[in-house]
Design an enzyme around this catalytic site. Structure first.
Site, PDB file in Angstrom:
ATOM      1  N   ASN A  13      48.075  67.896  12.515  1.00 42.93           N
ATOM      2  CA  ASN A  13      47.283  69.357  11.602  1.00 42.93           C
ATOM      3  C   ASN A  13      46.725  68.187  10.372  1.00 42.93           C
ATOM      4  O   ASN A  13      46.968  69.418   9.097  1.00 42.93           O
ATOM      5  CB  ASN A  13      48.728  70.316  12.123  1.00 42.93           C
ATOM      6  CG  ASN A  13      49.742  69.539  11.158  1.00 42.93           C
ATOM      7  OD1 ASN A  13      50.015  68.943  10.849  1.00 42.93           O
ATOM      8  ND2 ASN A  13      50.301  71.349  10.934  1.00 42.93           N
ATOM      9  N   CYS A  14      47.139  67.533  10.105  1.00 42.48           N
ATOM     10  CA  CYS A  14      46.362  66.417   8.829  1.00 42.48           C
ATOM     11  C   CYS A  14      45.359  66.674   8.464  1.00 42.48           C
ATOM     12  O   CYS A  14      44.429  65.705   9.008  1.00 42.48           O
ATOM     13  CB  CYS A  14      47.357  65.396   8.624  1.00 42.48           C
ATOM     14  SG  CYS A  14      47.365  64.444   7.439  1.00 42.48           S
ATOM     15  N   ASP A  15      44.919  67.725   7.936  1.00 36.79           N
ATOM     16  CA  ASP A  15      43.038  67.535   7.742  1.00 36.79           C
ATOM     17  C   ASP A  15      42.687  65.938   7.697  1.00 36.79           C
ATOM     18  O   ASP A  15      41.394  65.507   7.702  1.00 36.79           O
ATOM     19  CB  ASP A  15      42.539  68.374   5.955  1.00 36.79           C
ATOM     20  CG  ASP A  15      42.689  69.325   6.413  1.00 36.79           C
ATOM     21  OD1 ASP A  15      43.242  69.994   8.058  1.00 36.79           O
ATOM     22  OD2 ASP A  15      42.797  70.772   6.425  1.00 36.79           O
TER      23      ASP A  15
END
Length: 117
Positions: A13-15
């Site tokens: 979920n890390c951009d």
């Protein structure tokens, strides 16, 4: 024949991790993604990463860092990083990218210039 895969350690979920993966693939690199919490062998990887990037690996601007006690934070400067990062993998600055024997931390302009050309 393509070279070995670049291994990108991060969070799903890390951009920044997703952006790095997308840009590396667009540049023609084969990228293997490894979730730092669920799939990474931190016991084996942390000593290598700490040796390669001793001052970059602990993300002191993260929400996890802000939630630590002062005693836990003090470990980050006294060679206690390995235990601290093993206990709190989200403290690891992301992404960590292994390209052969080279280790890159983060997705700053310096890392992009090295890996994207």
């Amino acid at each position: 024949m393509p070279g070995p895969a670049v291994v990108l350690y991060g969070l799903k979920n890390c951009d920044t991790c997703r952006k790095a993966k997308r840009e590396l693939e667009a540049a023609g690199s084969k990228v293997k993604f490894v979730d730092i919490r669920d799939e990474a062998d931190l016991t084996a990887k942390l000593p290598v990463w700490l040796k390669a990037a001793p001052d970059k690996l602990v993300n002191k601007s993260s929400a996890t860092w802000r939630s630590l006690t002062n005693a836990e934070k003090a470990k980050a400067g006294t060679n206690g990083e390995k235990a601290l990062l093993s206990k709190h993998p989200t403290l690891i600055k992301r992404p960590v990218i292994e390209n052969g024997s080279a280790v890159h931390v983060g997705w700053g302009k310096d890392v992009q210039a090295t890996l994207l050309g």
